[in-house]
Design an enzyme around this catalytic site. Structure first.
Site, mmCIF file in Angstrom:
data_model
loop_
_atom_site.group_PDB
_atom_site.id
_atom_site.type_symbol
_atom_site.label_atom_id
_atom_site.label_comp_id
_atom_site.label_asym_id
_atom_site.label_seq_id
_atom_site.Cartn_x
_atom_site.Cartn_y
_atom_site.Cartn_z
ATOM 1 N N GLU A 36 0.836 -1.207 0.000
ATOM 2 C CA GLU A 36 0.000 0.000 0.000
ATOM 3 C C GLU A 36 0.875 1.263 0.000
ATOM 4 O OE1 GLU A 36 -2.744 -0.247 3.261
ATOM 5 O OE2 GLU A 36 -3.861 -1.891 2.337
ATOM 6 N N ARG A 93 -5.181 4.285 -23.470
ATOM 7 C CA ARG A 93 -5.357 3.471 -24.676
ATOM 8 C C ARG A 93 -6.645 2.661 -24.640
ATOM 9 N NH1 ARG A 93 0.516 0.911 -25.315
ATOM 10 N NH2 ARG A 93 0.502 1.194 -23.069
ATOM 11 N N GLN A 94 -7.209 2.475 -23.432
ATOM 12 C CA GLN A 94 -8.531 1.823 -23.353
ATOM 13 C C GLN A 94 -9.560 2.952 -23.399
ATOM 14 O OE1 GLN A 94 -9.018 -1.541 -23.279
ATOM 15 N NE2 GLN A 94 -11.233 -1.504 -23.128
ATOM 16 N N HIS A 127 -3.150 9.598 -25.887
ATOM 17 C CA HIS A 127 -3.265 8.641 -26.987
ATOM 18 C C HIS A 127 -4.315 9.081 -28.020
ATOM 19 C CE1 HIS A 127 -3.084 5.034 -29.243
ATOM 20 N NE2 HIS A 127 -4.333 4.724 -28.960
ATOM 21 N N LYS A 189 -1.874 0.030 -39.230
ATOM 22 C CA LYS A 189 -1.583 -0.989 -38.210
ATOM 23 C C LYS A 189 -2.894 -1.532 -37.650
ATOM 24 C CE LYS A 189 -0.348 -0.030 -33.794
ATOM 25 N NZ LYS A 189 0.471 0.482 -32.680
ATOM 26 N N ARG A 191 -4.488 -4.279 -34.675
ATOM 27 C CA ARG A 191 -4.141 -5.073 -33.486
ATOM 28 C C ARG A 191 -5.242 -6.107 -33.241
ATOM 29 N NH1 ARG A 191 -0.614 -4.202 -29.234
ATOM 30 N NH2 ARG A 191 -0.149 -2.059 -29.852
ATOM 31 N N ASP A 216 5.872 8.280 -32.541
ATOM 32 C CA ASP A 216 4.708 7.656 -31.925
ATOM 33 C C ASP A 216 4.448 8.334 -30.577
ATOM 34 O OD1 ASP A 216 2.558 5.964 -31.731
ATOM 35 O OD2 ASP A 216 3.707 4.105 -31.847
ATOM 36 N N THR A 221 6.210 -2.093 -25.817
ATOM 37 C CA THR A 221 7.037 -3.297 -26.044
ATOM 38 C C THR A 221 8.011 -3.093 -27.195
ATOM 39 O OG1 THR A 221 5.498 -4.223 -27.661
ATOM 40 C CG2 THR A 221 5.116 -4.779 -25.344
HETATM 41 C C1 R5P Z 1 -0.923 2.497 -30.015
HETATM 42 O O1 R5P Z 1 -1.719 2.679 -30.935
HETATM 43 C C2 R5P Z 1 0.139 3.478 -29.640
HETATM 44 O O2 R5P Z 1 0.067 4.637 -30.369
HETATM 45 C C3 R5P Z 1 1.523 2.885 -29.783
HETATM 46 O O3 R5P Z 1 1.802 2.651 -31.143
HETATM 47 C C4 R5P Z 1 1.629 1.584 -29.049
HETATM 48 O O4 R5P Z 1 1.101 1.694 -27.785
HETATM 49 C C5 R5P Z 1 3.061 1.121 -28.977
HETATM 50 O O5 R5P Z 1 3.098 -0.100 -28.323
HETATM 51 P P1 R5P Z 1 4.249 -1.132 -28.614
HETATM 52 O O6 R5P Z 1 5.547 -0.422 -28.399
HETATM 53 O O7 R5P Z 1 3.998 -2.220 -27.606
HETATM 54 O O8 R5P Z 1 4.087 -1.631 -30.003
#
Ligand code: R5P
Length: 290
Positions: A36, A93-94, A127, A189, A191, A216, A221
């Site tokens: 905590e 991002r969510q 985002h 892109k 996902r 970006d 990752t």
């Molecule tokens: C997602 O649409 C964001 O703009 C980034 O492209 C994303 O979060 C990057 O994540 P990662 O480095 O895991 O590909």
């Protein structure tokens, strides 16, 4: 006015206080043995407008709770208005329910911060702008892209091609192009919402014998940058760089990106890391006084 640098953004918070010429309030904080969080203000905020500077990069949940606790402490100790400066806004991002049954995480976080006493929020390259529309108080997202592009310009990369790794990030490439003036474009892109796997489609750009920079909002990752760098290489780009506002660089992301042929990764101090070569302190301070 008082600035409280949070545990996740000590250095940035101190810089903002200095640039605003405002007194900072120190914070005592610790993590109990069971995980905590604990915070205690070490100075007075009575009748003051308060700015809390706390990014919410990993460990996101801990940093969000710390932010909420600092806001609560400020409210209980007589602060007038509480503004949160959250350079990297976790859970952004969510920004919608992608699959039936999911939580709308960004809205949940917004409501939690309001309950804690936060009255407005300033962030960097959120985002999606529409995330902020769901917040129950005034919000603003500023862009660090011109600063990142300026870094490359100073490095002699004028006329580099600016690439956004997906359509949603096209504005980043467009903003960078205003500084670099070497043309810009975006990739498509997709996902997989179940596995998280991404697929970046190849497109044709005129980057042969040119320098290209991938812009970006977040590097997590590194998968997105790796895929984009491979495409740029196939298209004949001679030098490839990667820039982002929020260098999360999870696990071996940095190695994967460099192994894919990227010369250098440049991020901001929105998320403190050794690639945080550009400071957002002047940008945020300017917004806080305007
Ligand atoms: C997602 O649409 C964001 O703009 C980034 O492209 C994303 O979060 C990057 O994540 P990662 O480095 O895991 O590909």
């Amino acid at each position: 006015m008082r600035v409280i640098p949070g545990p996740a953004s000590m250095h940035l918070g101190e810089n903002i206080a200095r640039l605003l010429n405002v007194e900072k309030v120190s914070l005592a904080f610790k993590t109990f043995a069971d995980g905590e969080s604990y915070v205690r203000l070490e100075g007075s905020v009575q009748d003051q407008d308060v700015i809390i500077v706390q990014t919410t990069s990993p460990p996101q949940d801990t940093r969000l709770i710390q932010l909420a606790l600092i806001a609560d402490a400020a409210k209980r100790n007589g602060a007038r208005k509480i503004q949160a400066v959250v350079p990297y806004l976790a859970y952004a991002r969510q920004d919608r329910v992608f699959l039936e049954g999911e939580a709308l995480s960004s809205e949940t976080i917004a409501n939690m911060l309001k309950t804690a006493g936060i009255g407005s929020l300033l962030t960097v390259n959120v985002h999606q702008q529409k995330v902020l529309n769901r917040f129950p108080f005034p919000t603003c997202s500023v862009s660090a892209v011109a600063l990142l592009a300026g870094y490359f310009s100073q490095k002699g990369c004028d006329e580099a091609f600016a690439l956004a790794p997906d359509k949603g990030a096209i504005y980043l490439a467009e903003e960078a192009d205003k500084v670099l003036k070497g043309g810009f474009g975006y990739l498509d892109k997709n996902r997989d919402r179940y596995t998280g796997q991404i697929n970046v489609e190849k497109k044709s750009f005129n980057v042969k014998q040119k320098t290209a920079i991938i812009f970006d909002d977040v590097i997590s990752t590194g998968g997105t940058i790796v895929a984009a760098a491979r495409i740029l290489k196939e298209l004949g780009a001679t030098k490839i760089y990667a820039a982002c506002a929020h260098p999360l660089l999870i696990g071996d992301a940095e190695k994967r990106i460099l192994d894919a042929g990227v010369e250098e990764i440049v991020g901001t101090d929105s998320v403190p890391s050794h690639v945080s070569k550009v400071s957002v302190a002047p940008l945020l301070s300017k917004m806080l006084v305007s």
